[in-house]
Design a protein around this motif. Sequence first.
Motif, mmCIF file in Angstrom:
data_model
loop_
_atom_site.group_PDB
_atom_site.id
_atom_site.type_symbol
_atom_site.label_atom_id
_atom_site.label_comp_id
_atom_site.label_asym_id
_atom_site.label_seq_id
_atom_site.Cartn_x
_atom_site.Cartn_y
_atom_site.Cartn_z
ATOM 1 N N TRP A 165 17.479 50.788 56.617
ATOM 2 C CA TRP A 165 18.525 51.586 55.961
ATOM 3 C C TRP A 165 18.077 52.116 54.608
ATOM 4 N N LYS A 168 17.842 49.931 51.519
ATOM 5 C CA LYS A 168 19.038 49.342 50.905
ATOM 6 C C LYS A 168 19.233 47.875 51.284
ATOM 7 N N GLU A 171 18.253 45.665 48.605
ATOM 8 C CA GLU A 171 18.903 45.908 47.326
ATOM 9 C C GLU A 171 20.323 45.364 47.332
ATOM 10 N N THR A 172 20.491 44.199 47.927
ATOM 11 C CA THR A 172 21.831 43.667 48.151
ATOM 12 C C THR A 172 22.550 43.275 46.865
ATOM 13 N N THR A 174 22.803 45.126 44.211
ATOM 14 C CA THR A 174 23.345 46.291 43.519
ATOM 15 C C THR A 174 24.784 46.537 43.927
ATOM 16 N N SER A 176 26.198 49.364 44.555
ATOM 17 C CA SER A 176 26.302 50.352 45.625
ATOM 18 C C SER A 176 26.127 49.701 46.988
ATOM 19 N N ALA A 177 25.197 48.755 47.092
ATOM 20 C CA ALA A 177 24.984 48.069 48.362
ATOM 21 C C ALA A 177 26.195 47.209 48.732
ATOM 22 N N ASP A 180 29.004 49.462 50.059
ATOM 23 C CA ASP A 180 28.641 50.374 51.146
ATOM 24 C C ASP A 180 28.828 49.651 52.480
ATOM 25 N N THR A 183 25.737 49.755 54.818
ATOM 26 C CA THR A 183 24.706 48.788 54.429
ATOM 27 C C THR A 183 25.127 47.380 54.820
#
Length: 216
Positions: A165, A168, A171-172, A174, A176-177, A180, A183
């Motif tokens: 993905w 992402k 990048e757990t 963050t 945004s993750a 989302d 994600t």
Amino acid sequence: MTSELERYIIDHISPEDPVLAELDRQTHLRVIQPRMLSGHWQGQLLTMLTEMIRPMYVLELGTFTGYSAIALARGLRRDGAVVHTVEVNDELQDFAVKYIEKAGLRERIVQHIGPALEVVPRLGEVFDLVFIDADKREYPAYYRMLMDEGFVRSGSILLADNVLWSGKVAETATASAKNDRQTQGILEFNRLVCEDPRVDKVIVPLRDGLTLIRVK
């Protein structure tokens, strides 16, 4: 991966089927989010895997414009094997049909329109090969349905696309993750597969990540 390296790979594999090359171009010209298309590199892998596995019944979740369905069907054995492909967006059906027919595969690809979680139970088949490339939020539900409701068997192969993905999944932490849902769906799917003792699995970093899963 650099664009130069990807170009090198494309130049050193089997040439793209002319119908698929046209489908790729027309998808990029006419359809929103054309990057969802499998493309030459992945399509060639799907055809080769189908040729090696020799499935009788193939299930695809996420037809989009039909590229991967055609690639899968190109590798089918010649004794009545079929690809069942499911797409929730009915506006894409005619576009896909045009190229399925142009590829001469109308009798080998069966299209279904509707949510996969509703369509698959109505098909009444056990599948030898499954390609998952639909709503990422529903990947965990797809996996549970296939594994827990008897739609695959020992020896069946599942392929799941986009499991990295765009990076992402790593990048757990963050915000945004965390917010989302797509994600989060991929993360839960990856965890389910990783922790499932019923399957062998490997993630191949092809394009956006492809998990190969074999039911024990």
